[in-house]
Motif scaffolding. Structure first.
Motif, PDB file in Angstrom:
ATOM      1  N   GLU A   1     -12.384  -4.154   3.653  1.00 42.53           N
ATOM      2  CA  GLU A   1     -11.491  -4.340   4.480  1.00 42.53           C
ATOM      3  C   GLU A   1     -11.584  -3.675   5.887  1.00 42.53           C
ATOM      4  OE1 GLU A   1      -8.041  -2.927   2.485  1.00 42.53           O
ATOM      5  OE2 GLU A   1      -7.114  -4.962   2.456  1.00 42.53           O
TER       6      GLU A   1
ATOM      7  N   TYR B   1     -13.376  -2.623  -2.140  1.00 38.25           N
ATOM      8  CA  TYR B   1     -12.676  -3.429  -1.192  1.00 38.25           C
ATOM      9  C   TYR B   1     -12.012  -2.725  -0.176  1.00 38.25           C
ATOM     10  CZ  TYR B   1      -9.847  -7.936  -0.080  1.00 38.25           C
ATOM     11  OH  TYR B   1      -9.502  -8.842   0.359  1.00 38.25           O
TER      12      TYR B   1
ATOM     13  N   TYR C   1      -2.761  -2.630  -8.946  1.00 40.09           N
ATOM     14  CA  TYR C   1      -3.648  -3.389  -8.475  1.00 40.09           C
ATOM     15  C   TYR C   1      -3.040  -4.593  -7.581  1.00 40.09           C
ATOM     16  CZ  TYR C   1      -7.996  -1.313 -10.460  1.00 40.09           C
ATOM     17  OH  TYR C   1      -8.947  -0.373 -10.581  1.00 40.09           O
TER      18      TYR C   1
ATOM     19  N   ASP D   1     -12.610  -8.986  12.561  1.00 36.91           N
ATOM     20  CA  ASP D   1     -11.751  -9.603  12.904  1.00 36.91           C
ATOM     21  C   ASP D   1     -10.865  -9.462  14.184  1.00 36.91           C
ATOM     22  OD1 ASP D   1      -9.763 -11.658  11.806  1.00 36.91           O
ATOM     23  OD2 ASP D   1      -8.344 -10.158  12.277  1.00 36.91           O
TER      24      ASP D   1
ATOM     25  N   SER E   1      -3.474  -0.523  -4.753  1.00 38.23           N
ATOM     26  CA  SER E   1      -4.905  -0.718  -4.133  1.00 38.23           C
ATOM     27  C   SER E   1      -5.033  -2.164  -4.142  1.00 38.23           C
ATOM     28  CB  SER E   1      -5.666  -0.218  -4.835  1.00 38.23           C
ATOM     29  OG  SER E   1      -5.527   1.233  -4.854  1.00 38.23           O
ATOM     30  N   ASN E   2      -5.648  -2.749  -2.839  1.00 36.78           N
ATOM     31  CA  ASN E   2      -6.278  -4.202  -2.847  1.00 36.78           C
ATOM     32  C   ASN E   2      -7.508  -4.313  -3.717  1.00 36.78           C
ATOM     33  OD1 ASN E   2      -3.851  -5.135  -1.568  1.00 36.78           O
ATOM     34  ND2 ASN E   2      -5.121  -5.182   0.571  1.00 36.78           N
ATOM     35  N   VAL E   3      -7.758  -5.326  -4.367  1.00 35.42           N
ATOM     36  CA  VAL E   3      -9.085  -5.722  -4.978  1.00 35.42           C
ATOM     37  C   VAL E   3      -9.210  -7.144  -4.828  1.00 35.42           C
ATOM     38  CG1 VAL E   3      -8.834  -3.980  -6.649  1.00 35.42           C
ATOM     39  CG2 VAL E   3      -7.434  -6.098  -7.058  1.00 35.42           C
ATOM     40  N   ALA E   4     -10.472  -7.634  -5.218  1.00 35.03           N
ATOM     41  CA  ALA E   4     -10.486  -8.811  -5.189  1.00 35.03           C
ATOM     42  C   ALA E   4     -11.390  -9.528  -6.589  1.00 35.03           C
ATOM     43  CB  ALA E   4     -11.458  -9.434  -4.002  1.00 35.03           C
TER      44      ALA E   4
ATOM     45  N   LYS F   1       0.995  -1.081   0.152  1.00 33.60           N
ATOM     46  CA  LYS F   1       0.104  -0.187   0.030  1.00 33.60           C
ATOM     47  C   LYS F   1       0.885   1.233  -0.087  1.00 33.60           C
ATOM     48  CE  LYS F   1      -4.153  -2.035   1.872  1.00 33.60           C
ATOM     49  NZ  LYS F   1      -4.649  -2.663   3.368  1.00 33.60           N
TER      50      LYS F   1
ATOM     51  N   ARG G   1     -13.682  -5.812   7.579  1.00 32.61           N
ATOM     52  CA  ARG G   1     -13.224  -7.061   8.027  1.00 32.61           C
ATOM     53  C   ARG G   1     -12.296  -6.791   9.139  1.00 32.61           C
ATOM     54  NH1 ARG G   1      -9.242 -10.112   3.865  1.00 32.61           N
ATOM     55  NH2 ARG G   1      -8.048  -8.735   5.336  1.00 32.61           N
TER      56      ARG G   1
ATOM     57  N   PRO H   1     -11.022  -1.238  -5.967  1.00 28.85           N
ATOM     58  CA  PRO H   1     -10.034  -0.623  -5.109  1.00 28.85           C
ATOM     59  C   PRO H   1     -11.254  -0.153  -3.768  1.00 28.85           C
ATOM     60  CG  PRO H   1      -8.951  -0.231  -6.835  1.00 28.85           C
ATOM     61  CD  PRO H   1     -10.148  -0.900  -7.329  1.00 28.85           C
TER      62      PRO H   1
END
Lengths: 479, 479
Positions: B53, B49, A139, B60, A69-72, A64, B56, B46
């Motif tokens: 996150e 997500y 990504y 968590d 950027s995180n995605v799924a 980061k 989550r 992004p």
């Protein structure tokens, strides 16, 4: 120590006797993994997962911080999409798990359970990148992938594994090159600084590169038995995928250009590296920075008045600065010592009636077994200090081992002989011809691990064919 | 505001005109999701997500604080294992995606891509639980699951979705009951406190419970259009799975006993709830506690001297206390206003030459549009305060909406009429007979949402058949 060691000799195989058996014993006895029901799948148990979570959290921060950027993205890839890039599908098709039915319905097109996600990201990029203003697109995803492997081992080669896979698109080839290098640097950082594993940085030969890549950068580490482990890779695609998937953008002059891409991944395989670099005949050794429990307090003679109270006081004090546990169960101290040594907890803190009287505690280092009496008033500071000492010492020990196990060879005879005697990395010059690379593999079982960024000219001729050498290569038998 | 609103009317459908279309417009325009290539799969982008996150991470923490450990179980379940518990396989088999080939090899047994993981955890527990000392076993995993759905919508019903699934084993039925309730409480907490969505807590009827469960507890929330969303469920299995999978332990008297189990899950579905509870005709509204960006600074007349410097100063100051962004791009302030309203960023901070002169900034609340001039010296404190005000206000507004949309019915006629007029929850007494539940569904399209923990006796007779009523039930049309 005699008796305790004996217990462990019975519990896990000695490294020297059978390294592969030692490995699976540690994986099992340190409570890292169990086997799934489907061939080659694994159950990552709480302790194993907690270590992986710590690695993941550190790497995630770095990913980061470098602007990603995180995605799924989906688990499923239609067969036709996977086939768009020829080299890529050839590389992966033999190990794809295919979904053919949804409920009772037979599907009109087979679906691949993702072995890697280039095809999906490329398809997305082709629809979502229009202008130079959309670039770079950076990504990353944390995901499970499936590769139908014939021979599997926990962490090292499993049918399903967990990883992060970064996928990026850039305006120019140069930008993509920089990204490829930058992410290799991030991998080297996380593996060296957190896992305390020294790595070689370099480029894969064409034979060993990723299916569909222009070139692949790699970090390579050396296991205790002298075999190498590929520990993270970063691929430069140039515009190869962009051409196959038609990913174009309008540049500042309004002209259509192909994007330039990269992908990079680091997986649960690294857990195997962790075990095989730092572990010993008493079990796992976890570097402090990623240890779920950095110090475990074991009260001694805990039935005596005041011992447990003092132990809990210490726990409350220490938990402000480190990840600390306490085992006040009715198991014997000996059992507890063995258990936490097997799990590789960096520090054990013993506290008993005599210690309390003397206002001290005992710190025992998991890595070298050193025992140290510390005044309670200095415990907090000293524990933090010792954790840093362990972290540094693990890295240095692994580096010394790699140095010791790295040899030079100028002829194929010498190559074979040195490899037989010392295992480890062989540094040897190469002409650049794939035929030589294959011959070396055939005759020595060693593969090219990387063409290191730090080149040296140790000879003029190729170690195999004797023609003019092009570059230095590190070779090794590998996992 | 007139012009700006018009732009949005063009960009997204108005809720009142077509709620379903409004929903998919928001999902797309707020950059949450894109469609995958395989039917019903989704790409979480992004921004989507980052929200997931944050949810989550909070959940968590709560799951860990209640003593659970994260693990990773395999994606694949052999068909024979899935078939061990009869009700369970009947419930899930129709929507299983089946893997039949690994590479070129046809598998001897079909493999299910997990639709849920009870079978795998039960198999593990049967091998790893031996004594009462091993209990409770409290596992959780964050995972993707696949259910081959015929009709899909992003977040609400997708072929693949993301969730956490907790799986626990206990010594007694009572311990399992407490766990089932405790985890429902955790879900209620995270959804109410972080997502600002009020929930009803209750039990599912037998018809609506999880396949294989003894009973299912649920939290139910109400969307803006008056339809309900099941937002998290916690299942009590008693010893049903333990008997099917032979999961036993030796109790303190050395006698063999079956364990008692639970499972519980909360998924990316809740993202759909977030959109449909708080969103409006200008797009998404994200509660501050889970907003990836809590405040966005938009410089006004940024080409004027000192504006950008001041804006960046504010950013640096605020980022110590909140998640703040700045948009200094060359897009117009109007474009930026629209964009961050669409994305539901809780606060917009405007700063221009006049503001700088007056040593102030403008705070604009996304939820109610209020504009407030704040002295720069007070900005930091005020922004933090306003974020809390928004969080509270969103919850209260949603609660008021639910209250307004909750009605009472004592006859089926009244039930139908009220549902037609007001949608929302209908509170009505029920005799406990499944025939009545089915008749109500047939005639009104409403399903039983839950038998609330907080029971009231609003009538003596069943709303459907007129025989003696057993309990109060909340009914609604549902997603």
């Amino acid at each position: 120590m005699g008796k305790k060691n004996k217990q462990f000799v019975e519990k896990i195989t000695a490294m020297e006797d059978d390294f592969a058996k030692w490995y699976t014993d540690v994986v099992k006895q340190a409570d890292l993994v169990d086997y799934g029901q489907v061939r080659g799948t694994m159950i990552i148990k709480p302790y194993g997962y907690a270590i992986w979570e710590n690695i993941r959290n550190e790497l995630d921060k770095m990913i980061k911080d470098t602007g990603h950027s995180n995605v799924a993205f989906p688990l499923f890839i239609p067969e036709s999409l996977l086939q768009k890039e020829k080299d890529h599908v050839e590389g992966f098709a033999p190990e794809v798990a295919w979904v053919t039915h949804g409920g009772d319905e037979e599907l009109t097109e087979r679906i691949a359970v993702r072995p890697t996600s280039e095809a999906l990201f490329c398809d997305y990029y082709s629809k979502n990148i229009h202008s130079y203003r959309d670039l770079p697109m950076l990504y990353n995803q944390w995901a499970n992938v499936v590769r139908w492997e014939k021979t599997t081992r926990p962490f090292l080669r499993s049918s399903e594994f967990h990883w992060q896979e970064g996928h990026t698109a850039h305006a120019t080839d140069e930008d993509a090159s920089k990204e490829t290098e930058r992410m290799l640097g991030v991998y080297a950082d996380v593996v060296e600084k957190y896992l305390a594993i020294p790595v070689l940085r370099g480029r894969k030969t064409d034979k060993e590169k990723f299916a569909g890549a222009n070139y692949t950068l790699t970090i390579e580490s050396l296991m205790h038995d002298g075999r190498a482990l590929q520990s993270g890779t970063s691929h430069h695609f140039g515009s190869g995928f962009a051409e196959a998937f038609d990913i174009t953008y309008l540049d500042e002059n309004g002209e259509s250009q192909f994007v330039h891409q990269t992908s990079w991944g680091l997986s649960t395989r690294i857990m195997g590296g962790l075990i095989m670099v730092h572990g010993d005949n008493r079990g796992l050794v976890v570097p402090p920075r990623i240890a779920p429990t950095q110090a475990m307090i074991v009260p001694v003679a805990q039935h005596k008045e005041g011992v447990l109270d003092k132990a809990y006081d210490l726990r409350d004090q220490l938990k402000k600065v480190i990840r600390v546990g306490i085992d006040a169960s009715d198991k014997s101290p000996g059992w507890k010592f063995n258990e936490y040594e097997m799990k590789g907890i960096p520090i054990r803190i013993e506290i008993g009636p005599k210690d309390i009287e003397k206002e001290q505690a005992v710190i025992v280092r998991r890595d070298i077994g050193d025992k140290e009496f510390v005044a309670l008033s200095e415990l907090e500071a000293r524990v933090v200090e010792v954790l840093e000492e362990i972290q540094t010492s693990l890295f240095e020990k692994a580096l010394a081992h790699r140095t010791e196990r790295t040899s030079v060879a100028t002829t194929l005879e010498e190559f074979k002989q040195t490899l037989d005697e010392k295992q480890g990395f062989i540094k040897a010059m190469w002409c650049g011809d794939q035929a030589c690379e294959e011959k070396i593999k055939e005759e020595t079982m060693a593969t090219s691990r990387c063409i290191p960024f730090e080149q040296e000219k140790i000879a003029d001729k190729c170690v195999c064919c004797g023609t003019e050498a092009k570059e230095l290569v590190y070779w090794a038998k590998a996992y």
